[in-house]
Write an enzyme that holds these catalytic residues in place. Structure first.
Site: not given
Ligand SMILES: Cc1cc2nc3c(=O)[nH]c(=O)nc-3n(C[C@H](O)[C@H](O)[C@H](O)COP(=O)(O)OP(=O)(O)OC[C@H]3O[C@@H](n4cnc5c(N)ncnc54)[C@H](O)[C@@H]3O)c2cc1C
Length: 449
Positions: A18, A20-22, A86, A177, A307, A323
Protein backbone atom coordinates in the site's frame (compact mmCIF):
# COMPACT_ATOMS: atom_id res chain seq x y z
CA UNK A 1 5.98 -17.61 -10.58
CA UNK A 2 8.31 -16.20 -7.94
CA UNK A 3 9.24 -12.55 -8.29
CA UNK A 4 13.04 -12.17 -7.82
CA UNK A 5 14.35 -10.50 -4.69
CA UNK A 6 14.77 -6.83 -5.65
CA UNK A 7 18.36 -5.89 -4.86
CA UNK A 8 20.40 -8.39 -2.90
CA UNK A 9 19.97 -11.39 -0.64
CA UNK A 10 22.45 -10.24 1.93
CA UNK A 11 20.13 -7.91 3.86
CA UNK A 12 16.56 -8.46 5.10
CA UNK A 13 13.71 -7.85 2.68
CA UNK A 14 10.97 -5.56 4.00
CA UNK A 15 7.77 -5.54 1.95
CA UNK A 16 5.22 -2.74 2.35
CA UNK A 17 1.73 -3.28 0.91
CA UNK A 18 0.00 0.00 0.00
CA UNK A 19 1.40 3.36 -1.12
CA UNK A 20 -1.12 5.40 0.88
CA UNK A 21 -0.31 7.67 3.79
CA UNK A 22 1.00 4.90 6.07
CA UNK A 23 2.87 2.98 3.36
CA UNK A 24 4.68 6.06 2.06
CA UNK A 25 5.63 7.16 5.55
CA UNK A 26 7.11 3.82 6.57
CA UNK A 27 8.88 3.35 3.22
CA UNK A 28 10.49 6.79 3.40
CA UNK A 29 11.66 6.28 6.97
CA UNK A 30 13.29 2.99 6.01
CA UNK A 31 15.67 4.99 3.82
CA UNK A 32 18.61 4.68 6.21
CA UNK A 33 17.86 1.09 7.25
CA UNK A 34 20.13 -1.65 6.02
CA UNK A 35 17.43 -3.56 4.19
CA UNK A 36 15.90 -3.97 0.76
CA UNK A 37 12.44 -2.42 0.68
CA UNK A 38 9.72 -3.34 -1.80
CA UNK A 39 6.64 -1.13 -1.92
CA UNK A 40 3.61 -2.66 -3.65
CA UNK A 41 0.40 -0.94 -4.71
CA UNK A 42 -2.39 -1.92 -7.08
CA UNK A 43 -2.11 1.55 -8.63
CA UNK A 44 1.15 3.15 -9.78
CA UNK A 45 0.39 6.26 -7.77
CA UNK A 46 -0.29 7.59 -4.29
CA UNK A 47 -3.75 9.10 -3.82
CA UNK A 48 -4.31 12.06 -1.51
CA UNK A 49 -7.80 10.98 -0.45
CA UNK A 50 -8.79 14.14 1.48
CA UNK A 51 -8.96 16.06 -1.82
CA UNK A 52 -10.82 13.42 -3.85
CA UNK A 53 -14.11 15.26 -3.37
CA UNK A 54 -12.60 18.20 -5.25
CA UNK A 55 -11.93 15.91 -8.23
CA UNK A 56 -15.51 14.63 -8.08
CA UNK A 57 -16.82 18.23 -8.05
CA UNK A 58 -14.58 19.50 -10.89
CA UNK A 59 -12.34 21.74 -8.77
CA UNK A 60 -9.11 19.76 -9.23
CA UNK A 61 -7.77 17.23 -11.72
CA UNK A 62 -6.71 13.70 -10.73
CA UNK A 63 -3.07 14.51 -11.46
CA UNK A 64 -3.16 17.23 -8.83
CA UNK A 65 -4.23 14.94 -6.00
CA UNK A 66 -2.10 11.92 -6.92
CA UNK A 67 1.60 11.34 -7.45
CA UNK A 68 3.53 8.64 -9.27
CA UNK A 69 4.81 6.19 -6.64
CA UNK A 70 8.03 5.54 -8.54
CA UNK A 71 8.61 9.28 -8.83
CA UNK A 72 8.42 9.73 -5.06
CA UNK A 73 11.29 7.29 -4.49
CA UNK A 74 13.72 8.23 -7.28
CA UNK A 75 16.45 8.94 -4.80
CA UNK A 76 15.85 6.11 -2.35
CA UNK A 77 18.36 3.49 -3.43
CA UNK A 78 17.17 0.66 -1.16
CA UNK A 79 13.56 0.79 -2.43
CA UNK A 80 11.87 -0.78 -5.43
CA UNK A 81 8.24 -0.08 -6.36
CA UNK A 82 6.11 -2.84 -7.79
CA UNK A 83 2.61 -2.38 -9.18
CA UNK A 84 0.47 -5.37 -8.24
CA UNK A 85 -2.58 -6.37 -6.26
CA UNK A 86 -1.91 -8.48 -3.18
CA UNK A 87 -4.54 -11.17 -2.78
CA UNK A 88 -3.15 -13.31 0.01
CA UNK A 89 -0.30 -13.99 2.39
CA UNK A 90 1.24 -17.33 3.29
CA UNK A 91 2.47 -16.39 6.76
CA UNK A 92 4.27 -19.73 7.30
CA UNK A 93 6.25 -19.41 4.06
CA UNK A 94 6.54 -15.59 4.46
CA UNK A 95 5.23 -15.13 0.96
CA UNK A 96 2.78 -12.69 -0.64
CA UNK A 97 0.40 -13.88 -3.34
CA UNK A 98 -0.42 -11.44 -6.10
CA UNK A 99 -3.37 -11.34 -8.49
CA UNK A 100 -0.93 -11.83 -11.37
CA UNK A 101 -0.01 -15.26 -9.94
CA UNK A 102 3.40 -14.05 -8.81
CA UNK A 103 4.69 -14.48 -5.28
CA UNK A 104 7.04 -12.27 -3.28
CA UNK A 105 8.94 -13.47 -0.23
CA UNK A 106 9.61 -11.21 2.75
CA UNK A 107 11.47 -11.14 6.03
CA UNK A 108 9.29 -8.35 7.42
CA UNK A 109 5.86 -7.41 6.13
CA UNK A 110 3.98 -4.14 6.67
CA UNK A 111 0.33 -4.18 5.65
CA UNK A 112 -0.92 -0.67 4.87
CA UNK A 113 -3.68 -1.44 2.36
CA UNK A 114 -6.21 1.00 3.85
CA UNK A 115 -9.97 0.68 4.10
CA UNK A 116 -12.88 0.20 1.74
CA UNK A 117 -16.41 1.53 1.76
CA UNK A 118 -18.88 -0.14 4.11
CA UNK A 119 -22.38 -0.38 2.65
CA UNK A 120 -23.70 -1.96 5.91
CA UNK A 121 -25.66 -4.39 3.73
CA UNK A 122 -28.27 -1.77 2.77
CA UNK A 123 -30.09 -3.24 -0.25
CA UNK A 124 -29.12 -1.61 -3.53
CA UNK A 125 -26.16 0.40 -2.24
CA UNK A 126 -23.48 -1.88 -3.68
CA UNK A 127 -25.18 -1.87 -7.07
CA UNK A 128 -26.27 1.76 -7.39
CA UNK A 129 -24.29 4.04 -5.06
CA UNK A 130 -21.26 6.12 -5.94
CA UNK A 131 -18.23 5.77 -3.64
CA UNK A 132 -15.32 8.11 -3.08
CA UNK A 133 -12.16 6.25 -2.14
CA UNK A 134 -10.16 6.19 -5.36
CA UNK A 135 -9.34 8.38 -8.35
CA UNK A 136 -11.37 6.19 -10.76
CA UNK A 137 -14.38 6.48 -8.42
CA UNK A 138 -14.01 10.28 -8.23
CA UNK A 139 -13.78 10.55 -12.02
CA UNK A 140 -16.76 8.26 -12.47
CA UNK A 141 -18.79 10.40 -10.06
CA UNK A 142 -17.75 13.63 -11.79
CA UNK A 143 -18.73 12.23 -15.19
CA UNK A 144 -22.08 11.07 -13.83
CA UNK A 145 -22.93 14.41 -12.15
CA UNK A 146 -22.27 16.45 -15.29
CA UNK A 147 -23.95 13.85 -17.50
CA UNK A 148 -27.11 14.29 -15.42
CA UNK A 149 -27.13 17.99 -16.36
CA UNK A 150 -26.56 17.13 -20.04
CA UNK A 151 -29.47 14.71 -19.91
CA UNK A 152 -31.82 17.24 -18.32
CA UNK A 153 -30.69 19.88 -20.83
CA UNK A 154 -31.74 17.51 -23.61
CA UNK A 155 -34.95 16.40 -21.89
CA UNK A 156 -36.22 18.76 -19.14
CA UNK A 157 -38.94 16.24 -18.15
CA UNK A 158 -36.21 14.21 -16.45
CA UNK A 159 -36.20 16.82 -13.69
CA UNK A 160 -39.53 15.45 -12.45
CA UNK A 161 -37.94 12.02 -12.26
CA UNK A 162 -35.29 13.32 -9.86
CA UNK A 163 -32.44 13.48 -12.36
CA UNK A 164 -31.01 16.47 -10.49
CA UNK A 165 -31.58 15.15 -6.96
CA UNK A 166 -28.26 14.26 -5.39
CA UNK A 167 -28.53 12.30 -2.15
CA UNK A 168 -25.46 11.99 0.07
CA UNK A 169 -25.43 9.53 2.93
CA UNK A 170 -23.27 10.16 6.00
CA UNK A 171 -22.80 13.43 7.87
CA UNK A 172 -19.08 12.94 8.56
CA UNK A 173 -16.39 15.14 7.01
CA UNK A 174 -16.71 13.56 3.53
CA UNK A 175 -20.51 13.99 3.36
CA UNK A 176 -20.29 17.56 4.65
CA UNK A 177 -17.43 18.55 2.30
CA UNK A 178 -19.02 16.90 -0.69
CA UNK A 179 -22.48 18.42 -0.20
CA UNK A 180 -21.01 21.91 0.33
CA UNK A 181 -18.91 21.54 -2.83
CA UNK A 182 -21.86 20.27 -4.88
CA UNK A 183 -24.12 23.26 -4.14
CA UNK A 184 -21.25 25.56 -5.10
CA UNK A 185 -20.67 23.71 -8.34
CA UNK A 186 -24.36 23.97 -9.22
CA UNK A 187 -24.97 27.58 -8.22
CA UNK A 188 -21.75 29.16 -9.44
CA UNK A 189 -20.67 27.06 -12.42
CA UNK A 190 -23.30 24.77 -13.89
CA UNK A 191 -25.87 27.55 -13.71
CA UNK A 192 -23.85 29.35 -16.42
CA UNK A 193 -23.16 26.16 -18.40
CA UNK A 194 -26.83 25.25 -18.61
CA UNK A 195 -28.85 28.45 -19.05
CA UNK A 196 -31.87 26.43 -20.14
CA UNK A 197 -32.03 24.52 -16.86
CA UNK A 198 -33.53 26.04 -13.74
CA UNK A 199 -30.50 25.04 -11.66
CA UNK A 200 -32.20 25.96 -8.40
CA UNK A 201 -34.25 22.81 -9.04
CA UNK A 202 -31.08 20.73 -8.47
CA UNK A 203 -31.23 19.44 -4.91
CA UNK A 204 -28.43 18.32 -2.62
CA UNK A 205 -29.88 16.18 0.18
CA UNK A 206 -27.63 15.06 3.04
CA UNK A 207 -28.94 12.16 5.11
CA UNK A 208 -27.42 11.42 8.53
CA UNK A 209 -28.53 8.66 10.85
CA UNK A 210 -27.69 10.41 14.13
CA UNK A 211 -28.89 13.78 15.40
CA UNK A 212 -25.68 15.57 14.37
CA UNK A 213 -23.21 16.30 11.59
CA UNK A 214 -19.45 15.93 12.15
CA UNK A 215 -19.85 13.57 15.13
CA UNK A 216 -16.41 13.91 16.78
CA UNK A 217 -16.48 17.74 16.77
CA UNK A 218 -17.59 20.11 19.56
CA UNK A 219 -21.29 21.02 19.61
CA UNK A 220 -20.60 24.61 18.46
CA UNK A 221 -18.61 23.40 15.42
CA UNK A 222 -21.34 20.89 14.59
CA UNK A 223 -24.01 23.55 14.77
CA UNK A 224 -21.91 25.86 12.60
CA UNK A 225 -21.55 23.17 9.92
CA UNK A 226 -25.31 22.52 9.97
CA UNK A 227 -26.18 26.23 9.76
CA UNK A 228 -23.73 26.92 6.91
CA UNK A 229 -24.90 23.95 4.85
CA UNK A 230 -28.60 24.80 5.32
CA UNK A 231 -27.98 28.46 4.52
CA UNK A 232 -26.23 27.47 1.30
CA UNK A 233 -29.12 25.30 0.21
CA UNK A 234 -28.27 21.77 1.34
CA UNK A 235 -31.35 19.89 2.55
CA UNK A 236 -30.03 18.17 5.69
CA UNK A 237 -32.03 15.25 7.15
CA UNK A 238 -30.87 14.28 10.65
CA UNK A 239 -32.09 11.15 12.51
CA UNK A 240 -32.82 9.61 9.15
CA UNK A 241 -31.44 6.57 7.35
CA UNK A 242 -31.44 5.12 3.87
CA UNK A 243 -33.00 1.66 3.91
CA UNK A 244 -33.12 0.80 0.21
CA UNK A 245 -31.77 2.12 -3.07
CA UNK A 246 -32.92 1.47 -6.62
CA UNK A 247 -31.58 3.04 -9.83
CA UNK A 248 -34.29 5.70 -9.62
CA UNK A 249 -35.27 5.99 -5.94
CA UNK A 250 -33.85 6.32 -2.46
CA UNK A 251 -36.07 4.92 0.31
CA UNK A 252 -35.73 6.47 3.76
CA UNK A 253 -36.51 4.88 7.14
CA UNK A 254 -39.26 7.44 7.72
CA UNK A 255 -41.07 6.07 4.69
CA UNK A 256 -40.18 8.99 2.40
CA UNK A 257 -39.14 8.00 -1.12
CA UNK A 258 -36.87 10.42 -2.96
CA UNK A 259 -36.78 10.15 -6.75
CA UNK A 260 -33.05 10.11 -7.34
CA UNK A 261 -30.48 8.79 -9.79
CA UNK A 262 -27.39 9.76 -7.81
CA UNK A 263 -26.70 8.35 -4.37
CA UNK A 264 -23.29 9.19 -2.93
CA UNK A 265 -22.37 6.86 -0.09
CA UNK A 266 -20.08 8.41 2.52
CA UNK A 267 -21.49 6.55 5.49
CA UNK A 268 -18.69 4.33 6.65
CA UNK A 269 -15.53 2.40 6.06
CA UNK A 270 -14.35 -1.11 6.78
CA UNK A 271 -11.00 -2.87 6.47
CA UNK A 272 -9.73 -3.59 2.98
CA UNK A 273 -11.29 -6.75 1.41
CA UNK A 274 -7.81 -8.29 1.60
CA UNK A 275 -8.54 -9.11 5.27
CA UNK A 276 -10.97 -11.78 4.15
CA UNK A 277 -8.11 -13.77 2.61
CA UNK A 278 -5.75 -13.48 5.58
CA UNK A 279 -7.38 -15.54 8.34
CA UNK A 280 -6.24 -13.11 11.06
CA UNK A 281 -8.14 -11.94 14.12
CA UNK A 282 -10.23 -8.86 13.33
CA UNK A 283 -11.60 -6.01 15.43
CA UNK A 284 -14.77 -3.99 14.88
CA UNK A 285 -14.91 -2.55 11.36
CA UNK A 286 -13.00 -5.51 9.87
CA UNK A 287 -9.64 -4.09 10.93
CA UNK A 288 -6.73 -6.41 11.74
CA UNK A 289 -6.04 -6.83 15.44
CA UNK A 290 -2.56 -5.63 16.38
CA UNK A 291 -0.61 -5.47 19.65
CA UNK A 292 0.86 -2.33 21.22
CA UNK A 293 3.82 -2.48 18.79
CA UNK A 294 1.47 -2.62 15.78
CA UNK A 295 2.45 -6.20 14.96
CA UNK A 296 0.07 -9.10 14.48
CA UNK A 297 -0.24 -11.35 17.57
CA UNK A 298 1.80 -14.49 16.90
CA UNK A 299 3.59 -12.90 13.92
CA UNK A 300 6.23 -10.46 15.22
CA UNK A 301 7.54 -9.98 11.65
CA UNK A 302 4.14 -8.73 10.36
CA UNK A 303 2.94 -5.17 11.08
CA UNK A 304 -0.32 -3.43 10.22
CA UNK A 305 -0.68 0.37 10.07
CA UNK A 306 -3.24 2.99 9.10
CA UNK A 307 -6.90 2.36 8.32
CA UNK A 308 -6.37 -1.40 8.13
CA UNK A 309 -5.02 -1.66 11.67
CA UNK A 310 -7.22 -2.18 14.71
CA UNK A 311 -4.80 -0.10 16.77
CA UNK A 312 -6.15 1.31 20.03
CA UNK A 313 -5.48 4.19 22.41
CA UNK A 314 -4.53 3.86 26.08
CA UNK A 315 -8.21 3.26 26.95
CA UNK A 316 -8.53 0.43 24.46
CA UNK A 317 -10.64 2.53 22.05
CA UNK A 318 -10.03 1.98 18.33
CA UNK A 319 -8.09 4.89 16.81
CA UNK A 320 -9.86 6.94 14.13
CA UNK A 321 -9.25 6.07 10.48
CA UNK A 322 -7.51 9.33 9.55
CA UNK A 323 -4.25 10.29 7.87
CA UNK A 324 -2.30 11.30 11.02
CA UNK A 325 -2.86 7.82 12.57
CA UNK A 326 -1.46 6.20 9.40
CA UNK A 327 1.50 8.61 9.27
CA UNK A 328 2.42 8.14 12.91
CA UNK A 329 2.03 4.35 12.63
CA UNK A 330 4.35 4.38 9.60
CA UNK A 331 7.02 6.36 11.41
CA UNK A 332 6.73 4.11 14.47
CA UNK A 333 7.17 0.83 12.58
CA UNK A 334 10.13 2.19 10.57
CA UNK A 335 11.87 3.17 13.79
CA UNK A 336 11.03 -0.19 15.39
CA UNK A 337 12.60 -2.02 12.44
CA UNK A 338 15.62 0.28 12.44
CA UNK A 339 16.28 -0.57 16.09
CA UNK A 340 15.65 -4.27 15.48
CA UNK A 341 18.14 -4.42 12.60
CA UNK A 342 20.72 -1.90 13.81
CA UNK A 343 20.36 -2.29 17.57
CA UNK A 344 18.89 0.18 20.03
CA UNK A 345 16.56 0.34 23.01
CA UNK A 346 13.24 -1.50 22.74
CA UNK A 347 10.40 0.67 21.51
CA UNK A 348 7.76 1.80 23.98
CA UNK A 349 4.17 0.97 22.88
CA UNK A 350 2.68 3.00 20.01
CA UNK A 351 0.81 6.06 21.26
CA UNK A 352 -1.15 8.27 18.88
CA UNK A 353 -0.69 12.01 19.35
CA UNK A 354 -3.87 13.73 18.21
CA UNK A 355 -2.95 16.86 16.21
CA UNK A 356 -6.59 18.06 16.14
CA UNK A 357 -9.41 17.77 13.64
CA UNK A 358 -10.77 19.93 10.84
CA UNK A 359 -13.37 19.80 8.10
CA UNK A 360 -14.23 22.22 5.33
CA UNK A 361 -17.87 23.03 4.67
CA UNK A 362 -17.37 24.96 1.45
CA UNK A 363 -16.06 28.26 0.17
CA UNK A 364 -14.55 30.28 3.04
CA UNK A 365 -16.17 28.01 5.64
CA UNK A 366 -14.58 25.31 7.79
CA UNK A 367 -14.29 24.15 11.38
CA UNK A 368 -11.03 23.27 13.14
CA UNK A 369 -10.31 22.10 16.67
CA UNK A 370 -6.99 21.68 18.47
CA UNK A 371 -6.43 19.16 21.29
CA UNK A 372 -5.91 22.15 23.65
CA UNK A 373 -9.60 22.96 23.18
CA UNK A 374 -8.97 25.92 20.90
CA UNK A 375 -11.61 26.10 18.17
CA UNK A 376 -11.78 28.02 14.88
CA UNK A 377 -14.45 28.39 12.28
CA UNK A 378 -15.30 30.37 9.17
CA UNK A 379 -12.64 32.00 7.02
CA UNK A 380 -9.74 31.46 9.48
CA UNK A 381 -10.42 27.73 9.78
CA UNK A 382 -10.83 27.52 6.00
CA UNK A 383 -7.43 29.16 5.41
CA UNK A 384 -5.84 26.77 7.93
CA UNK A 385 -7.50 23.85 6.12
CA UNK A 386 -6.17 25.01 2.73
CA UNK A 387 -2.69 25.56 4.11
CA UNK A 388 -2.43 22.17 5.85
CA UNK A 389 -3.72 20.27 2.85
CA UNK A 390 -1.14 21.99 0.65
CA UNK A 391 1.64 21.09 3.09
CA UNK A 392 0.67 17.43 3.21
CA UNK A 393 0.09 17.05 -0.53
CA UNK A 394 2.89 15.08 -2.16
CA UNK A 395 5.08 16.84 -4.73
CA UNK A 396 6.08 20.46 -5.26
CA UNK A 397 4.43 20.65 -8.68
CA UNK A 398 1.13 19.36 -7.26
CA UNK A 399 1.24 21.91 -4.43
CA UNK A 400 1.85 24.81 -6.81
CA UNK A 401 -0.80 23.62 -9.23
CA UNK A 402 -3.43 23.10 -6.51
CA UNK A 403 -2.66 26.48 -4.96
CA UNK A 404 -3.03 28.27 -8.31
CA UNK A 405 -6.24 26.38 -9.05
CA UNK A 406 -7.72 27.26 -5.66
CA UNK A 407 -6.87 30.92 -6.14
CA UNK A 408 -8.37 30.87 -9.62
CA UNK A 409 -11.51 29.10 -8.38
CA UNK A 410 -11.86 31.48 -5.45
CA UNK A 411 -11.62 34.69 -7.45
CA UNK A 412 -13.51 33.57 -10.57
CA UNK A 413 -16.02 31.15 -8.98
CA UNK A 414 -15.04 28.85 -11.85
CA UNK A 415 -14.23 25.12 -11.89
CA UNK A 416 -12.23 24.17 -14.94
CA UNK A 417 -12.12 20.37 -14.56
CA UNK A 418 -15.75 19.69 -15.52
CA UNK A 419 -15.08 17.26 -18.35
CA UNK A 420 -17.04 14.08 -18.85
CA UNK A 421 -14.18 11.58 -18.97
CA UNK A 422 -15.48 8.34 -17.62
CA UNK A 423 -13.49 5.39 -16.36
CA UNK A 424 -14.51 2.11 -14.87
CA UNK A 425 -13.99 2.34 -11.13
CA UNK A 426 -12.25 -0.40 -9.15
CA UNK A 427 -10.60 -1.93 -12.17
CA UNK A 428 -6.92 -0.99 -11.98
CA UNK A 429 -4.71 -1.99 -14.88
CA UNK A 430 -2.21 -4.05 -12.93
CA UNK A 431 -2.14 -7.36 -14.79
CA UNK A 432 -3.22 -9.18 -17.88
CA UNK A 433 -5.96 -10.87 -15.85
CA UNK A 434 -7.37 -7.45 -15.03
CA UNK A 435 -7.36 -6.31 -18.63
CA UNK A 436 -9.56 -9.27 -19.43
CA UNK A 437 -11.91 -8.34 -16.58
CA UNK A 438 -11.85 -4.74 -17.79
CA UNK A 439 -12.91 -5.79 -21.25
CA UNK A 440 -15.80 -7.73 -19.77
CA UNK A 441 -16.74 -4.67 -17.68
CA UNK A 442 -16.67 -2.45 -20.76
CA UNK A 443 -19.59 -4.39 -22.14
CA UNK A 444 -21.70 -3.22 -19.20
CA UNK A 445 -23.35 0.20 -19.25
CA UNK A 446 -21.29 2.54 -17.10
CA UNK A 447 -23.64 5.43 -16.47
CA UNK A 448 -26.84 4.70 -14.65
CA UNK A 449 -30.20 5.66 -16.03
C1 LIG B 1 -12.93 11.07 0.63
C2 LIG B 1 -12.02 10.96 1.81
C3 LIG B 1 -11.69 12.09 2.54
C4 LIG B 1 -10.85 12.01 3.65
N1 LIG B 1 -10.53 13.15 4.33
C5 LIG B 1 -9.65 13.09 5.35
C6 LIG B 1 -9.23 14.28 6.01
O1 LIG B 1 -9.67 15.38 5.69
N2 LIG B 1 -8.33 14.15 7.04
C7 LIG B 1 -7.82 12.94 7.41
O2 LIG B 1 -6.98 12.88 8.32
N3 LIG B 1 -8.20 11.80 6.80
C8 LIG B 1 -9.10 11.85 5.78
N4 LIG B 1 -9.49 10.70 5.15
C9 LIG B 1 -8.98 9.41 5.65
C10 LIG B 1 -7.55 9.17 5.19
O3 LIG B 1 -7.45 9.40 3.81
C11 LIG B 1 -7.16 7.75 5.55
O4 LIG B 1 -7.24 7.60 6.95
C12 LIG B 1 -5.75 7.42 5.09
O5 LIG B 1 -5.68 7.49 3.68
C13 LIG B 1 -5.34 6.05 5.57
O6 LIG B 1 -4.05 5.78 5.13
P1 LIG B 1 -3.61 4.28 4.83
O7 LIG B 1 -2.17 4.35 4.48
O8 LIG B 1 -4.02 3.39 5.92
O9 LIG B 1 -4.48 3.83 3.58
P2 LIG B 1 -4.68 4.52 2.16
O10 LIG B 1 -4.20 5.91 2.14
O11 LIG B 1 -6.09 4.23 1.81
O12 LIG B 1 -3.72 3.68 1.22
C14 LIG B 1 -3.92 2.32 0.96
C15 LIG B 1 -3.16 1.97 -0.31
O13 LIG B 1 -3.19 0.55 -0.46
C16 LIG B 1 -3.43 0.23 -1.81
N5 LIG B 1 -4.05 -1.09 -1.82
C17 LIG B 1 -5.27 -1.42 -1.35
N6 LIG B 1 -5.48 -2.73 -1.49
C18 LIG B 1 -4.37 -3.24 -2.08
C19 LIG B 1 -4.00 -4.54 -2.48
N7 LIG B 1 -4.81 -5.61 -2.28
N8 LIG B 1 -2.80 -4.71 -3.07
C20 LIG B 1 -1.98 -3.65 -3.27
N9 LIG B 1 -2.28 -2.40 -2.90
C21 LIG B 1 -3.47 -2.20 -2.30
C22 LIG B 1 -4.35 1.34 -2.29
O14 LIG B 1 -4.30 1.48 -3.69
C23 LIG B 1 -3.80 2.56 -1.57
O15 LIG B 1 -2.81 3.21 -2.32
C24 LIG B 1 -10.32 10.75 4.04
C25 LIG B 1 -10.65 9.61 3.31
C26 LIG B 1 -11.49 9.71 2.21
C27 LIG B 1 -11.83 8.47 1.43
Amino acid sequence: MKRPHPVSRTVPHIVVVGAGFGGLMVARHLREVDADVTLIDKYNYHTFQPLLYQVATSALTPEEVAHSARGIFHRQKNLRFYMGKVEGVDFAAKELELASGETITYDYLILAAGASTNDFGVPGVKEHAFYLKTIPQALHMRAHIITQFERVDADPKLLEKGALNFVLVGGGPTGVEMSGALVELFTHVLKKDYPNIEVSMAKVILVEMTDRLLGPFHASSRQNALDVLRRRGVDVHLNEAVVKVTPTEVHLKSGEIIPCQTLIWAAGVRGNPLVEALDLELTRGFRIKVNEHLSVPGHPEVFVIGDLAGSVDENGQLLPQVAPVANQGGRYVAELLRRKLHGGPKMTPFRYKDPGIMATIGRAAAVAELPSGLRFRGFTAWLAWLFLHLIYLIGFRNRMSVMLNWMYNYFTYDRSARLIVDVIPDVPAYSQATFVKQEEKLKEPVLRD
